[in-house]
Design a protein around this motif. Structure first.
Motif, PDB file in Angstrom:
ATOM      1  N   GLU A 146       3.090  -2.315  -0.951  1.00  0.00           N
ATOM      2  CA  GLU A 146       2.916  -3.286  -2.018  1.00  0.00           C
ATOM      3  C   GLU A 146       4.185  -3.434  -2.850  1.00  0.00           C
ATOM      4  OE1 GLU A 146      -0.369  -1.985  -4.387  1.00  0.00           O
ATOM      5  OE2 GLU A 146      -1.895  -2.674  -2.934  1.00  0.00           O
ATOM      6  N   TYR A 147       4.334  -4.620  -3.448  1.00  0.00           N
ATOM      7  CA  TYR A 147       5.394  -4.836  -4.422  1.00  0.00           C
ATOM      8  C   TYR A 147       4.944  -4.277  -5.764  1.00  0.00           C
ATOM      9  CZ  TYR A 147       7.522  -8.015  -1.064  1.00  0.00           C
ATOM     10  OH  TYR A 147       8.103  -8.558   0.056  1.00  0.00           O
ATOM     11  N   LYS A 148       5.924  -3.807  -6.540  1.00  0.00           N
ATOM     12  CA  LYS A 148       5.630  -3.242  -7.843  1.00  0.00           C
ATOM     13  C   LYS A 148       6.394  -3.998  -8.931  1.00  0.00           C
ATOM     14  CE  LYS A 148       3.350  -0.200  -7.999  1.00  0.00           C
ATOM     15  NZ  LYS A 148       1.869  -0.131  -7.968  1.00  0.00           N
ATOM     16  N   GLY A 149       5.720  -4.194 -10.065  1.00  0.00           N
ATOM     17  CA  GLY A 149       6.378  -4.781 -11.228  1.00  0.00           C
ATOM     18  C   GLY A 149       6.590  -6.280 -11.113  1.00  0.00           C
ATOM     19  N   LEU A 173       6.569  -0.155  -2.847  1.00  0.00           N
ATOM     20  CA  LEU A 173       5.998   1.177  -2.691  1.00  0.00           C
ATOM     21  C   LEU A 173       5.291   1.232  -1.341  1.00  0.00           C
ATOM     22  CD1 LEU A 173       5.271   3.992  -3.774  1.00  0.00           C
ATOM     23  CD2 LEU A 173       3.221   2.962  -4.803  1.00  0.00           C
ATOM     24  N   HIS A 174       5.791   2.098  -0.453  1.00  0.00           N
ATOM     25  CA  HIS A 174       5.218   2.255   0.885  1.00  0.00           C
ATOM     26  C   HIS A 174       4.500   3.603   0.959  1.00  0.00           C
ATOM     27  CE1 HIS A 174       7.564  -0.933   3.299  1.00  0.00           C
ATOM     28  NE2 HIS A 174       7.737  -1.184   2.001  1.00  0.00           N
ATOM     29  N   GLN A 175       3.210   3.565   1.251  1.00  0.00           N
ATOM     30  CA  GLN A 175       2.426   4.767   1.451  1.00  0.00           C
ATOM     31  C   GLN A 175       1.666   4.649   2.767  1.00  0.00           C
ATOM     32  OE1 GLN A 175       0.614   6.203  -2.566  1.00  0.00           O
ATOM     33  NE2 GLN A 175       0.444   3.976  -2.596  1.00  0.00           N
ATOM     34  N   GLY A 176       1.437   5.765   3.423  1.00  0.00           N
ATOM     35  CA  GLY A 176       0.679   5.668   4.668  1.00  0.00           C
ATOM     36  C   GLY A 176       0.637   6.966   5.438  1.00  0.00           C
ATOM     37  N   GLY A 191       1.308  -5.363  -7.069  1.00  0.00           N
ATOM     38  CA  GLY A 191       0.148  -5.297  -6.188  1.00  0.00           C
ATOM     39  C   GLY A 191       0.181  -6.265  -5.023  1.00  0.00           C
ATOM     40  N   GLY A 192       1.202  -7.144  -4.969  1.00  0.00           N
ATOM     41  CA  GLY A 192       1.318  -8.083  -3.854  1.00  0.00           C
ATOM     42  C   GLY A 192       1.640  -7.361  -2.554  1.00  0.00           C
ATOM     43  N   LYS A 193       1.060  -7.815  -1.446  1.00  0.00           N
ATOM     44  CA  LYS A 193       1.246  -7.158  -0.155  1.00  0.00           C
ATOM     45  C   LYS A 193       2.580  -7.534   0.482  1.00  0.00           C
ATOM     46  CE  LYS A 193      -2.702  -4.948   0.089  1.00  0.00           C
ATOM     47  NZ  LYS A 193      -2.750  -3.464   0.109  1.00  0.00           N
ATOM     48  N   VAL A 194       3.277  -6.537   1.012  1.00  0.00           N
ATOM     49  CA  VAL A 194       4.535  -6.752   1.725  1.00  0.00           C
ATOM     50  C   VAL A 194       4.232  -7.323   3.107  1.00  0.00           C
ATOM     51  CG1 VAL A 194       6.608  -5.661   2.637  1.00  0.00           C
ATOM     52  CG2 VAL A 194       5.623  -4.869   0.472  1.00  0.00           C
ATOM     53  N   GLY A 195       4.928  -8.379   3.479  1.00  0.00           N
ATOM     54  CA  GLY A 195       4.662  -9.038   4.755  1.00  0.00           C
ATOM     55  C   GLY A 195       5.598  -8.640   5.867  1.00  0.00           C
ATOM     56  N   ASP A 196       5.425  -9.302   7.024  1.00  0.00           N
ATOM     57  CA  ASP A 196       6.312  -9.225   8.190  1.00  0.00           C
ATOM     58  C   ASP A 196       6.048  -8.034   9.106  1.00  0.00           C
ATOM     59  OD1 ASP A 196       8.291 -10.434   9.750  1.00  0.00           O
ATOM     60  OD2 ASP A 196       9.865  -9.126   8.944  1.00  0.00           O
ATOM     61  N   ALA A 197       5.112  -7.150   8.777  1.00  0.00           N
ATOM     62  CA  ALA A 197       4.761  -6.043   9.676  1.00  0.00           C
ATOM     63  C   ALA A 197       3.320  -5.636   9.413  1.00  0.00           C
ATOM     64  CB  ALA A 197       5.694  -4.850   9.468  1.00  0.00           C
TER      65      ALA A 197
END
Length: 205
Positions: free
Chosen positions: A51-54, A22-25, A77-83
């Protein structure tokens, strides 16, 4: 998603199936001019929450594609990396004359997490900022001055900021561990470029 790391001299691939993100911003940028268009001031910001979901099914295999393990994992709730999830930047471009100008750019990166695929507790890298400086000069040539030689000089990472641009593992620092800016040095990562220079000449006709 797919990530790779070396464990005991063996290349290990981790594949994650059924990953949902899920990308919000919010993103904002602007540009304005002052002093009869001699000075251009620009800026931007990007504020994200990725964040990752599920849950995710994770398979670990070696370089010969032999399965080492396979199981399910809660990554909600884990954070997406690499950016970097937060960026901020400003730029100035000043025309000293019609043919000679100087420009300066500054950028801040924060909220950058390790590039290790879908995980519940990702490791955040230290924030950093970099600045670039450029000089441009146009030399008009030809009988009617309708041709030109354009000279350009860039200095990237002007202040020689030392920073981690990527991390391929997420080992947290424990008491007694050797660290760099709070990051366990046993992690595998890549530092960003130091100060670099480049120059160019372009002929317009």
């Amino acid at each position: 998603t797919n990530s790779a790391r070396v464990v005991d001299d063996v290349l290990v691939n981790t594949l994650s199936f059924g990953v949902e993100q899920l990308h919000q911003g919010l993103e904002v940028d602007f540009k304005t001019k002052f002093f009869n268009n001699k000075l251009t001031f620009s800026g931007f910001t990007s504020i994200g929450d990725w964040e990752y979901k599920g849950a995710v099914r994770t398979r670990v295999q070696d370089e010969d594609q032999n399965i080492i393990s396979e199981d399910g994992e809660d990554v909600d709730g884990g954070k997406v990396g690499d950016a970097a999830q937060f960026t901020l930047g400003f730029g100035l471009d000043y025309k000293i004359t019609d043919d000679f100008s100087v420009d300066f750019d500054w950028r801040l990166y924060d909220g950058l997490y390790a590039n290790v695929g879908a995980v519940k507790n990702n490791l955040e890298l230290p924030s950093y900022d970099v600045a670039d400086l450029g000089i441009s000069y146009r030399l008009k040539i030809g009988e009617n001055k309708d041709k030109s030689l354009n000279f350009r000089l860039n200095v990237n990472n002007l202040f020689y900021e030392i920073y981690l641009s990527d991390l391929r593992s997420a080992r947290t620092a424990e008491a007694g561990d050797v660290t760099w800016n709070g990051i366990n040095v046993t992690n595998q990562g890549i530092f960003g470029w130091g100060r670099t220079w480049n120059a160019s000449v372009r002929y317009n006709f």
